[in-house]
Design an enzyme around this catalytic site. Structure first.
Site, PDB file in Angstrom:
ATOM      1  N   HIS A  37       5.537   0.790 -43.991  1.00  0.00           N
ATOM      2  CA  HIS A  37       6.106   1.014 -45.073  1.00  0.00           C
ATOM      3  C   HIS A  37       5.665   2.283 -45.938  1.00  0.00           C
ATOM      4  CE1 HIS A  37       8.724  -2.705 -45.427  1.00  0.00           C
ATOM      5  NE2 HIS A  37       7.684  -3.179 -44.565  1.00  0.00           N
ATOM      6  N   GLU A  76     -17.292  13.172 -36.315  1.00  0.00           N
ATOM      7  CA  GLU A  76     -18.509  13.652 -36.552  1.00  0.00           C
ATOM      8  C   GLU A  76     -19.184  13.781 -35.071  1.00  0.00           C
ATOM      9  OE1 GLU A  76     -21.136  12.595 -40.113  1.00  0.00           O
ATOM     10  OE2 GLU A  76     -22.272  11.602 -38.433  1.00  0.00           O
ATOM     11  N   ARG A 123     -24.020   6.910 -36.911  1.00  0.00           N
ATOM     12  CA  ARG A 123     -22.990   6.494 -36.793  1.00  0.00           C
ATOM     13  C   ARG A 123     -22.834   5.316 -35.520  1.00  0.00           C
ATOM     14  NH1 ARG A 123     -23.301  11.710 -35.602  1.00  0.00           N
ATOM     15  NH2 ARG A 123     -22.663  12.514 -33.456  1.00  0.00           N
TER      16      ARG A 123
END
Length: 556
Positions: free
Chosen positions: A399, A368, A283
């Site tokens: 919205h 993670e 990552r």
């Protein structure tokens, strides 16, 4: 990502349990005095709060004044960071010490963007020259593809690039591609395949021609189940479109891996295998060779500009006092809300359409890394660790889920990210976008009282429905424009915020054992699903029943 277990238990520096640290105890007492405090009062009592509680460094501006904090809060949080050994932790990371203790590995994504003259040692070796050697190789390859010099099996230049990976080998590249799409080579088409669901690959290649398509297979071990399943199916698709000649694979596939034997067996020329290292977690790897698709898309110069932005944030993180340190402040504020206010989630709200995949990228980076239940020495934590990160670009989110943030029962701290200059100037669009940035953070902080609602002529019965309590915390992060350099700064900002949190929680932010069990069980179940015989099943009654139901349905 494949993990390994160190043979010997690593030496871990013992620290006072978090709840016993003096700053933690002081923060608990301080929280009681802050629990009912409202941002309306804080701003009314301190006219300079908005300008005073902000930090600007390396082209990034952070307004943290709309948080439920005082100067004393920051002082105590900084004290907590000091008592937790954050300064020592930062230096240990930059020195290449093996701070990923459960895998006995260094943690050196900072080396990926270090200048060539830097020295970062791992096991007695300066790794920076190796990093730059790989950068030079992927830059040369990228230029060959971008210029049309690289030809496919039939002699045609490559027009389509498909990145096959999963986790950090996908989320980083796809986020960077979308974030920097303004800078991409538009004559090339880019697709990203990660899910083992066959639909992902089928849709990615549906309108492509095999003789113009290059696949990048990103797997350190070249054994990752999802990645190699997709890679083998892509190989079949490519061969079918190229007359079945196995020699064509070398012209249409390259690898980001360290397993030369498996890469060669697949049919890829190992001269087109690009390396990365076990001291770079998946990552954290998007600025390594994993970013090959990014470099092909935006070009080497823009890729290097992104690395430079990350390096600037690295140096800021390493050198700046904690009270003015952007990643440290953001990490400490997360600690404040998670561990004292009980916040369970953090919303990432980029007001920039190009950053539409940034929240998804941060989900892996944050959860993670810090979704851990034991400390470095294996003891159960007695406090909350990582919150859930989620979000969507503004103004779309306004919205849908902003209703919950404004008037729901949960406290949800928000990071709002925006840029002064648009990449696509179009009439009033950017002014309206930025008006929403400032309006939303104002509304979150100050809300709307019952008296204000009544003064608008609202019927008494409707007043409660239109009240906004306010006191919802937010950070506002501003930069000049979404450039490759700015993206690099944002990436490193959140990386180091995660590191700050992990050090204070005394957890290993760089392993991910939690992803292993399900993968192991899937490898066991897959043959059971594919078996034509009524094999005995040794799972629980629910899983056994589900497997039998699936097999029966597949056979009909």
């Amino acid at each position: 990502m494949t993990t390994t277990t160190p043979r010997r238990r690593p030496k871990i520096q013992r620290r006072t349990t978090l709840s016993r640290r003096q700053a933690w105890k002081a923060l608990q007492a301080h929280y009681k005095s802050m629990q009912a405090a409202h941002l309306r009062t804080m701003f009314a009592d301190d006219p300079q709060r908005g300008s005073r509680m902000s930090v600007e460094a390396i082209g990034v501006f952070l307004d943290y004044s709309k948080n439920r904090i005082t100067d004393e809060t920051i002082r105590l949080l900084v004290q907590l960071a000091e008592e937790s050994g954050l300064r020592e932790g930062i230096e240990a990371m930059f020195r290449g010490e093996k701070i990923n203790v459960t895998e006995n590995r260094a943690v050196l994504h900072v080396a990926l963007r270090a200048p060539l003259e830097a020295s970062i040692m791992v096991d007695g070796e300066n790794v920076v020259p190796k990093v730059h050697a790989v950068l030079d190789r992927i830059a040369a390859f990228s230029q060959r593809v971008r210029s049309g010099e690289w030809k496919g099996h039939t002699g045609k230049p490559i027009r389509n690039v498909v990145n096959i990976g999963i986790g950090g080998s996908d989320l980083g590249p796809v986020m960077a591609y979308e974030a920097l799409k303004h800078y991409t080579e538009r004559s090339l088409t880019f697709r990203f395949v990660s899910n083992v669901d066959g639909t992902d690959l089928a849709e990615a290649v549906r309108d492509l021609q095999a003789d113009e398509t290059l696949f990048i297979v990103s797997s350190k071990t070249f054994t990752t189940l999802e990645t190699m399943t997709n890679a083998n199916s892509a190989r079949e698709w490519s061969l079918a479109g190229l007359g079945g000649d196995p020699a064509s694979v070398a012209k249409h596939f390259v690898a980001v891996s360290t397993n030369a034997e498996a890469v060669s067996k697949f049919g890829i020329d190992t001269a087109n295998m690009f390396q990365f290292w076990d001291w770079v977690g998946g990552r954290y790897s998007m600025e390594s060779a994993i970013g090959l698709s990014t470099m092909i898309a935006i070009g080497p110069d823009n890729f290097l500009a992104m690395l430079n932005g990350s390096h600037q944030m690295d140096e800021h993180f390493r050198q700046t006092p904690f009270a003015q340190n952007l990643p440290v402040l953001m990490g400490l504020l997360t600690i404040w809300y998670v561990n004292f206010f009980g916040a369970e989630t953090v919303a990432i709200l980029p007001y920039e359409q190009y950053l539409k995949r940034f929240p998804a990228y941060l989900q892996q980076l944050t959860m993670e890394s810090n979704g851990k239940h034991v400390t470095l020495d294996g003891k159960a934590v007695s406090y909350e660790t990582s919150p859930v990160y989620w979000g969507e670009p503004g103004t779309n989110g306004q919205h849908s889920f902003y209703q919950l943030i404004h008037q729901g029962t949960r406290l949800i701290p928000c990071d709002v990210i925006a840029f002064h200059q648009p990449l696509n100037p179009l009439g009033r669009h950017h002014d309206l976008l930025m008006a929403n940035v400032f309006a939303q953070t104002e509304a979150l902080a100050f809300g709307k009282t019952a008296e204000e609602v009544k003064n608008e002529g609202t019927p008494d019965w409707l007043v409660p429905h239109r009240v906004f309590e306010g006191n919802r915390p937010s950070n506002t992060i501003l930069a000049e424009q979404l450039t490759p350099e700015a993206l690099g700064k944002l990436i490193a900002l959140y990386e180091h915020s995660v590191f700050t949190q992990g050090v204070i929680w005394n957890i290993d932010s760089f392993d991910q054992w939690g992803v292993e069990l399900g993968k192991v069980l899937a490898q066991r179940i897959a043959p059971e699903l594919e078996s034509k015989d009524e094999t005995s099943l040794g799972h629980d009654s629910s899983t056994n029943s589900l497997i039998r139901r699936y097999r029966n349905r597949r056979r009909t």
